[in-house]
Scaffold this motif. Structure first.
Motif, PDB file in Angstrom:
ATOM      1  N   TYR A  48      84.656  11.890 -49.967  1.00  0.00           N
ATOM      2  CA  TYR A  48      84.768  13.145 -50.708  1.00  0.00           C
ATOM      3  C   TYR A  48      86.234  13.414 -51.033  1.00  0.00           C
ATOM      4  O   TYR A  48      87.049  13.652 -50.144  1.00  0.00           O
ATOM      5  N   TRP A  49      86.538  13.386 -52.326  1.00  0.00           N
ATOM      6  CA  TRP A  49      87.898  13.644 -52.809  1.00  0.00           C
ATOM      7  C   TRP A  49      88.095  15.133 -53.085  1.00  0.00           C
ATOM      8  O   TRP A  49      87.249  15.774 -53.694  1.00  0.00           O
ATOM      9  N   TYR A  50      89.231  15.647 -52.660  1.00  0.00           N
ATOM     10  CA  TYR A  50      89.615  17.023 -52.944  1.00  0.00           C
ATOM     11  C   TYR A  50      90.496  17.004 -54.189  1.00  0.00           C
ATOM     12  O   TYR A  50      91.610  16.475 -54.164  1.00  0.00           O
ATOM     13  N   ASN A  51      89.992  17.554 -55.291  1.00  0.00           N
ATOM     14  CA  ASN A  51      90.697  17.501 -56.585  1.00  0.00           C
ATOM     15  C   ASN A  51      91.003  16.052 -56.963  1.00  0.00           C
ATOM     16  O   ASN A  51      92.112  15.558 -56.795  1.00  0.00           O
ATOM     17  N   LYS A  52      89.988  15.387 -57.476  1.00  0.00           N
ATOM     18  CA  LYS A  52      90.033  13.955 -57.789  1.00  0.00           C
ATOM     19  C   LYS A  52      91.267  13.579 -58.603  1.00  0.00           C
ATOM     20  O   LYS A  52      91.593  14.216 -59.601  1.00  0.00           O
ATOM     21  N   ARG A  53      91.932  12.546 -58.180  1.00  0.00           N
ATOM     22  CA  ARG A  53      93.174  12.117 -58.796  1.00  0.00           C
ATOM     23  C   ARG A  53      92.957  11.332 -60.086  1.00  0.00           C
ATOM     24  O   ARG A  53      91.905  10.722 -60.296  1.00  0.00           O
ATOM     25  N   GLY A  79      90.296  22.950 -44.164  1.00  0.00           N
ATOM     26  CA  GLY A  79      91.594  23.612 -44.095  1.00  0.00           C
ATOM     27  C   GLY A  79      92.737  22.656 -44.347  1.00  0.00           C
ATOM     28  O   GLY A  79      93.682  22.975 -45.093  1.00  0.00           O
ATOM     29  N   THR A  80      92.673  21.474 -43.756  1.00  0.00           N
ATOM     30  CA  THR A  80      93.736  20.493 -43.937  1.00  0.00           C
ATOM     31  C   THR A  80      93.795  19.994 -45.381  1.00  0.00           C
ATOM     32  O   THR A  80      94.882  19.858 -45.955  1.00  0.00           O
ATOM     33  N   MET A  81      92.643  19.742 -45.986  1.00  0.00           N
ATOM     34  CA  MET A  81      92.627  19.253 -47.367  1.00  0.00           C
ATOM     35  C   MET A  81      93.217  20.288 -48.327  1.00  0.00           C
ATOM     36  O   MET A  81      93.953  19.944 -49.253  1.00  0.00           O
ATOM     37  N   ARG A  82      92.911  21.536 -48.084  1.00  0.00           N
ATOM     38  CA  ARG A  82      93.456  22.592 -48.939  1.00  0.00           C
ATOM     39  C   ARG A  82      94.979  22.664 -48.828  1.00  0.00           C
ATOM     40  O   ARG A  82      95.685  22.779 -49.834  1.00  0.00           O
ATOM     41  N   GLU A  83      95.503  22.580 -47.606  1.00  0.00           N
ATOM     42  CA  GLU A  83      96.951  22.635 -47.416  1.00  0.00           C
ATOM     43  C   GLU A  83      97.638  21.385 -47.961  1.00  0.00           C
ATOM     44  O   GLU A  83      98.742  21.464 -48.516  1.00  0.00           O
ATOM     45  N   LEU A  84      97.005  20.235 -47.805  1.00  0.00           N
ATOM     46  CA  LEU A  84      97.566  19.010 -48.374  1.00  0.00           C
ATOM     47  C   LEU A  84      97.690  19.123 -49.883  1.00  0.00           C
ATOM     48  O   LEU A  84      98.693  18.723 -50.482  1.00  0.00           O
ATOM     49  N   ASP A  85      96.670  19.679 -50.516  1.00  0.00           N
ATOM     50  CA  ASP A  85      96.682  19.856 -51.968  1.00  0.00           C
ATOM     51  C   ASP A  85      97.829  20.760 -52.399  1.00  0.00           C
ATOM     52  O   ASP A  85      98.526  20.478 -53.376  1.00  0.00           O
ATOM     53  N   LYS A  86      98.054  21.812 -51.658  1.00  0.00           N
ATOM     54  CA  LYS A  86      99.143  22.742 -51.972  1.00  0.00           C
ATOM     55  C   LYS A  86     100.507  22.076 -51.843  1.00  0.00           C
ATOM     56  O   LYS A  86     101.474  22.499 -52.484  1.00  0.00           O
ATOM     57  N   ASN A  87     100.585  21.043 -51.010  1.00  0.00           N
ATOM     58  CA  ASN A  87     101.866  20.409 -50.726  1.00  0.00           C
ATOM     59  C   ASN A  87     102.058  19.063 -51.427  1.00  0.00           C
ATOM     60  O   ASN A  87     102.925  18.285 -51.048  1.00  0.00           O
ATOM     61  N   GLY A  88     101.232  18.795 -52.444  1.00  0.00           N
ATOM     62  CA  GLY A  88     101.458  17.621 -53.280  1.00  0.00           C
ATOM     63  C   GLY A  88     100.803  16.336 -52.847  1.00  0.00           C
ATOM     64  O   GLY A  88     101.185  15.253 -53.303  1.00  0.00           O
ATOM     65  N   TYR A  89      99.805  16.434 -51.959  1.00  0.00           N
ATOM     66  CA  TYR A  89      99.090  15.238 -51.514  1.00  0.00           C
ATOM     67  C   TYR A  89      97.673  15.248 -52.071  1.00  0.00           C
ATOM     68  O   TYR A  89      97.012  16.292 -52.116  1.00  0.00           O
ATOM     69  N   ASP A  90      97.190  14.085 -52.452  1.00  0.00           N
ATOM     70  CA  ASP A  90      95.767  13.919 -52.714  1.00  0.00           C
ATOM     71  C   ASP A  90      95.096  13.583 -51.396  1.00  0.00           C
ATOM     72  O   ASP A  90      95.688  12.918 -50.534  1.00  0.00           O
ATOM     73  N   SER A  91      93.857  14.006 -51.222  1.00  0.00           N
ATOM     74  CA  SER A  91      93.185  13.725 -49.955  1.00  0.00           C
ATOM     75  C   SER A  91      91.724  13.388 -50.172  1.00  0.00           C
ATOM     76  O   SER A  91      91.102  13.820 -51.145  1.00  0.00           O
ATOM     77  N   VAL A  92      91.204  12.608 -49.237  1.00  0.00           N
ATOM     78  CA  VAL A  92      89.808  12.185 -49.297  1.00  0.00           C
ATOM     79  C   VAL A  92      89.284  12.074 -47.869  1.00  0.00           C
ATOM     80  O   VAL A  92      89.920  11.463 -47.013  1.00  0.00           O
ATOM     81  N   VAL A  93      88.137  12.710 -47.608  1.00  0.00           N
ATOM     82  CA  VAL A  93      87.514  12.565 -46.300  1.00  0.00           C
ATOM     83  C   VAL A  93      86.606  11.344 -46.348  1.00  0.00           C
ATOM     84  O   VAL A  93      85.735  11.219 -47.209  1.00  0.00           O
ATOM     85  N   VAL A  94      86.879  10.403 -45.458  1.00  0.00           N
ATOM     86  CA  VAL A  94      86.130   9.150 -45.409  1.00  0.00           C
ATOM     87  C   VAL A  94      85.006   9.338 -44.397  1.00  0.00           C
ATOM     88  O   VAL A  94      85.215   9.243 -43.183  1.00  0.00           O
ATOM     89  N   HIS A  95      83.821   9.649 -44.898  1.00  0.00           N
ATOM     90  CA  HIS A  95      82.692   9.855 -43.994  1.00  0.00           C
ATOM     91  C   HIS A  95      82.284   8.546 -43.332  1.00  0.00           C
ATOM     92  O   HIS A  95      82.242   7.503 -43.984  1.00  0.00           O
ATOM     93  N   PHE A  96      81.972   8.627 -42.054  1.00  0.00           N
ATOM     94  CA  PHE A  96      81.335   7.500 -41.404  1.00  0.00           C
ATOM     95  C   PHE A  96      79.884   7.445 -41.884  1.00  0.00           C
ATOM     96  O   PHE A  96      79.371   8.397 -42.470  1.00  0.00           O
ATOM     97  N   ARG A  97      79.223   6.327 -41.659  1.00  0.00           N
ATOM     98  CA  ARG A  97      77.872   6.136 -42.193  1.00  0.00           C
ATOM     99  C   ARG A  97      76.937   7.292 -41.809  1.00  0.00           C
ATOM    100  O   ARG A  97      76.841   7.650 -40.645  1.00  0.00           O
ATOM    101  N   SER A  98      76.289   7.861 -42.809  1.00  0.00           N
ATOM    102  CA  SER A  98      75.312   8.955 -42.683  1.00  0.00           C
ATOM    103  C   SER A  98      75.936  10.329 -42.466  1.00  0.00           C
ATOM    104  O   SER A  98      75.231  11.335 -42.519  1.00  0.00           O
ATOM    105  N   SER A  99      77.248  10.406 -42.231  1.00  0.00           N
ATOM    106  CA  SER A  99      77.845  11.680 -41.844  1.00  0.00           C
ATOM    107  C   SER A  99      77.953  12.686 -42.985  1.00  0.00           C
ATOM    108  O   SER A  99      78.110  13.884 -42.732  1.00  0.00           O
ATOM    109  N   SER A 100      77.858  12.229 -44.221  1.00  0.00           N
ATOM    110  CA  SER A 100      77.932  13.151 -45.351  1.00  0.00           C
ATOM    111  C   SER A 100      76.629  13.899 -45.565  1.00  0.00           C
ATOM    112  O   SER A 100      76.559  14.836 -46.361  1.00  0.00           O
TER     113      SER A 100
END
Length: 324
Positions: A48-53, A79-100
């Motif tokens: 899951y990408w937060y604001n796809k690059r 919370g971390t993804m939102r703050e990363l976005d504010k600070n110039g980082y792209d972020s993606v949560v890498v789900h383990f199998r079935s976790s999404s």
């Protein structure tokens, strides 16, 4: 905000630190860009990408590895993804199998030492985003996976810098801890989700022949030792839960890490004990330990109950800023 964690006396309780965000924190909904990443064994994970690059973008990418039964919905992830976005980082949560929330294809799933899925995704990012640095954050089980991956890859690590939060560095010790006192409540809640997910497997696989366990007996698995002996170990090729814990615990990999890594942990973590903390000769010079008396499990709240400050998010960003 200081890099040193100094909680208000009203927030020093380990369970308040552990539970506060999941009960009280309200984060606005976010629409993610979902990447279904195909794995080499024919299975998949959802990232899951937060604001796809844009593919031409060279912003640094931060991978987030969630904890046991966690996902993009977890407050610490959002919370971390939102703050990363504010600070110039792209972020993606890498789900383990079935976790999404979408069941994976194979009879197996994920565990604390399974690093191959993450490495496949990281290598694909290196091929797609050649100008971007890759950072990583792992929480709890995800922290153990991340530390093990960094130790396994050593000099060949694809990660620029990493942060591990509340990782269960010795899995057998932590599994024992989860059967004591109030920690049994956390174990019960986590196992409800794990058992439910395992029961789903019986709809598409002959699990009885694979792990020699009747579906009706899944709900009887009441400790991590029982669950890992019955399912995690046999389905992933381990001889027993102890064999799985011994081979998958990240503590033994810390001395091999060649990536700048920050390890954040609290003495009062109800999921672990101080016994798991590494000694100086058990870590490499690249690993920085920040051990606090308080903080609970993936907590680290400052401020007050009415005006909490999520110190952990700021600390992660400040650490990554050193290596951009």
């Amino acid at each position: 905000m200081s890099n040193l964690f100094t909680p208000n006396f009203l927030l020093k309780n380990r369970h308040v630190q552990t539970l506060y965000a999941s009960i009280f924190r309200k984060i606005p909904n976010h629409t993610f860009d979902i990447e279904k990443f195909e794995l080499s064994d024919g299975d998949f994970i959802e990232c899951y990408w937060y604001n796809k690059r844009d593919i031409t973008n060279s912003k640094p990418i931060v991978l987030l590895f969630h904890g046991l039964t966690g996902s993009y919905k977890s407050p610490y992830i959002l919370g971390t993804m939102r703050e990363l976005d504010k600070n110039g980082y792209d972020s993606v949560v890498v789900h383990f199998r079935s976790s999404s929330g979408v069941m994976n294809i194979k009879a197996n799933s994920y565990h604390s030492g399974k690093t191959d899925d993450a490495m496949e995704f990281i290598k694909s990012l290196q091929n797609r985003y050649t100008d971007s640095k890759i950072f990583a954050v792992g929480y709890s089980l995800g922290g153990n996976v991340l530390l093990k991956l960094l130790g396994e890859t050593a000099d060949a690590s694809p990660i620029t810098a990493a942060v591990s939060v509340s990782a269960p560095l010795q899995l057998d010790v932590c599994s024992n801890q989860m059967s004591r006192g109030f920690s049994r409540v956390y174990q019960h809640l986590l196992l409800k989700d794990l058992n439910r997910s395992l029961e789903q497997k019986y709809k598409t696989h002959d699990m009885k022949s694979l792990i020699n366990l009747e579906k009706k007996d899944v709900k009887k698995l009441s400790t991590f030792w029982e669950f890992d002996d019955a399912y995690t170990a046999p389905i992933h090729g381990f001889a027993s839960a102890q064999d799985y814990y011994t081979k998958s615990s990240s503590k033994q990999f810390l001395k091999h890490i060649k990536t700048n890594t920050l390890l954040i942990h609290s003495i009062d973590d109800p999921f672990t004990t101080p016994e798991i903390l590494p000694k100086e000769d058990e870590i490499s010079p690249y690993v920085k330990l920040e051990i606090y008396q308080n903080g609970g499990h993936v907590g680290f709240l400052e401020g007050t109950p009415l005006k909490p400050k999520y110190w952990l998010e700021e600390r992660i960003i400040n650490y990554f800023h050193e290596y951009v």
